[in-house]
Design an enzyme around this catalytic site. Structure first.
Site, PDB file in Angstrom:
ATOM      1  N   CYS A  47     -18.598   0.335 -20.216  1.00 33.04           N
ATOM      2  CA  CYS A  47     -19.812   0.100 -19.425  1.00 33.04           C
ATOM      3  C   CYS A  47     -20.494  -1.225 -19.788  1.00 33.04           C
ATOM      4  O   CYS A  47     -21.169  -1.822 -18.948  1.00 33.04           O
ATOM      5  CB  CYS A  47     -20.781   1.262 -19.602  1.00 33.04           C
ATOM      6  N   TYR A  65      -5.621   7.132   4.114  1.00 33.57           N
ATOM      7  CA  TYR A  65      -5.836   6.104   3.090  1.00 33.57           C
ATOM      8  C   TYR A  65      -5.183   4.784   3.489  1.00 33.57           C
ATOM      9  O   TYR A  65      -5.829   3.728   3.497  1.00 33.57           O
ATOM     10  CB  TYR A  65      -5.294   6.558   1.719  1.00 33.57           C
ATOM     11  N   CYS A  88     -25.696   2.409 -12.269  1.00 31.97           N
ATOM     12  CA  CYS A  88     -24.777   3.541 -12.367  1.00 31.97           C
ATOM     13  C   CYS A  88     -25.473   4.781 -12.912  1.00 31.97           C
ATOM     14  O   CYS A  88     -25.923   4.811 -14.058  1.00 31.97           O
ATOM     15  CB  CYS A  88     -23.600   3.160 -13.265  1.00 31.97           C
ATOM     16  N   CYS A 132     -13.795   0.668 -15.440  1.00 30.00           N
ATOM     17  CA  CYS A 132     -14.291   2.029 -15.207  1.00 30.00           C
ATOM     18  C   CYS A 132     -13.108   2.994 -15.304  1.00 30.00           C
ATOM     19  O   CYS A 132     -12.765   3.701 -14.369  1.00 30.00           O
ATOM     20  CB  CYS A 132     -14.963   2.097 -13.837  1.00 30.00           C
ATOM     21  N   CYS A 164     -19.437  -3.833 -17.435  1.00 30.26           N
ATOM     22  CA  CYS A 164     -19.434  -3.485 -16.010  1.00 30.26           C
ATOM     23  C   CYS A 164     -20.593  -4.128 -15.257  1.00 30.26           C
ATOM     24  O   CYS A 164     -21.747  -3.998 -15.659  1.00 30.26           O
ATOM     25  CB  CYS A 164     -19.500  -1.963 -15.846  1.00 30.26           C
ATOM     26  N   ASP A 208      -9.049   5.598  -2.847  1.00 28.84           N
ATOM     27  CA  ASP A 208      -7.923   6.057  -3.665  1.00 28.84           C
ATOM     28  C   ASP A 208      -8.503   6.609  -4.967  1.00 28.84           C
ATOM     29  O   ASP A 208      -9.730   6.758  -5.091  1.00 28.84           O
ATOM     30  CB  ASP A 208      -6.890   4.942  -3.881  1.00 28.84           C
ATOM     31  N   GLU A 214       0.829  -1.216   0.000  1.00 31.95           N
ATOM     32  CA  GLU A 214       0.000   0.000   0.000  1.00 31.95           C
ATOM     33  C   GLU A 214       0.860   1.262   0.000  1.00 31.95           C
ATOM     34  O   GLU A 214       0.535   2.241  -0.666  1.00 31.95           O
ATOM     35  CB  GLU A 214      -0.974   0.007   1.178  1.00 31.95           C
TER      36      GLU A 214
END
Ligand code: ADE
Length: 348
Positions: free
Chosen positions: A201, A124, A210, A194, A204, A142, A41
């Site tokens: 899309c 974060y 959405c 995305c 997705c 993020d 991370e």
């Protein structure tokens, strides 16, 4: 339409389509060692997964546990970090490994608050590590999560000002169970489907839910406030050569690229510094320049070179044919490449 089904759909998609990454447990597998989650991370902030992988492999091979990293030679860690950028992060990495080892018996705290108290762990990272390594419910945001969430809700307040409101929306869809998988699913969806400019899309799992998709312009989200142009600074780096070696220095601990090996360079400012800060008097030859963008400014670094025998000050003569092993940060690696190209051109 409602977003109630979003977590479930996303986790189902993740079970089938998650990326296999060296710091990640697969769905249903035992959680990864918190040390590996933490290290990944910190490395992944502002850097891509593809760029991080070889660094992650090298670090974990060299320092398999947090106690190993805590005992490491600082200069060696800084060299191993070279190329990842944001060098203050590498110093915090060592400080954090030492704090965990000395103050927590070499075990990472398992709560967001406990993690945030460690050097280099901000909101974060604390949320990401708590969720991914310890299965805590945490709201992890993020750039990928920000983009996916802003599209799900067609969130139209400009960022960064709108961040607290967007965070509340991410909180509202974060599940109590598998929050770590949920966060990583948002990240994977953001990096594969995305995407910023041309979201796919049709692939997705969330497209029926959405709101941005319904507007017909999902790529318009997130809405961002206009950026100010970065100030342009100017500097000069000095390539000093003798017997197929180049003179390298270590930068002061405080300030840009602190503690990193570098070519000597003078002040970086708004005006051309000329040869100010040259470590020796010499017949300098122009070797070109490199442009480099930092977080808060852009730098044009002019590179000049000269031959000079003997001692120059505090530093070391480094063999030019192994310059790649010097652990130069990217700016100076590029300046060195410029000087070497110029030198090769002179010889031919
Ligand atoms: N970016 C930051 N952390 C990540 C993770 N755990 N998986 C994928 N991308 C990431």
């Amino acid at each position: 339409m409602s977003v109630d089904a979003v977590p479930e759909k996303l986790l189902t998609w993740y079970d089938a389509h998650h990326r296999r990454l060296p710091w990640r447990a697969g769905p249903g597998e035992a959680p990864t060692d918190p040390y590996r989650v933490w290290l990944s991370e910190i490395m992944l902030q502002q850097t891509t997964v593809a760029a991080v992988k070889p660094y992650f492999d090298r670090f974990t091979a060299r320092w398999p546990t947090v106690a190993d990293l805590a005992a490491a030679d600082e200069a060696e860690v800084m060299s191993a970090w070279a190329g990842l950028g944001y060098y203050a992060r590498a110093r915090n990495l060592i400080a954090c490994a030492r704090a965990v080892t000395d103050d927590h018996g070499a075990r990472f705290p398992d709560s967001e608050a406990g993690l945030r108290a460690l050097p280099g762990i901000g909101d974060y990272s604390a949320a990401a590590i708590a969720a991914i390594a310890f299965g805590r419910r945490a709201v992890v945001i993020d750039a990928n999560v920000e983009r996916v969430a802003s599209r799900i809700f067609a969130f139209d307040q400009p960022l960064p000002k709108g961040r607290p409101a967007l965070r509340a929306l991410v909180d509202s869809i974060t599940p109590d169970r598998r929050a770590g998988d949920f966060a990583q699913a948002m990240m994977d969806l953001g990096s594969s489907i995305c995407t910023p400019r041309a979201p796919q899309c049709l692939l997705c799992p969330l497209s029926p839910d959405c709101t941005a998709r319904m507007t017909g312009r999902p790529e318009a989200f997130p809405v961002k406030a206009a950026k100010r142009p970065k100030p342009q600074r100017l500097g000069t780096a000095f390539w000093i050569e003798h017997d197929d070696r180049v003179w390298l220095v270590r930068r002061p601990d405080k300030g840009m690229l602190g503690g990193m090996r570098a070519l000597p360079s003078g002040p970086w400012g708004d005006d051309d510094p000329g040869l100010a800060g040259a470590p020796v008097d010499a017949a300098w030859r122009e070797a070109g320049s490199v442009d480099h963008v930092f977080t808060h400014f852009a730098l044009k670094l002019r590179v000049v070179s000269a031959a000079h025998p003997g001692q120059v000050g505090v530093g070391e003569w480094w063999p030019i044919d192994t310059i790649a092993d010097a652990g130069l940060p990217t700016l100076f690696a590029r300046a060195a490449a410029r000087a070497i190209a110029d030198r090769d051109a002179q010889e031919h």
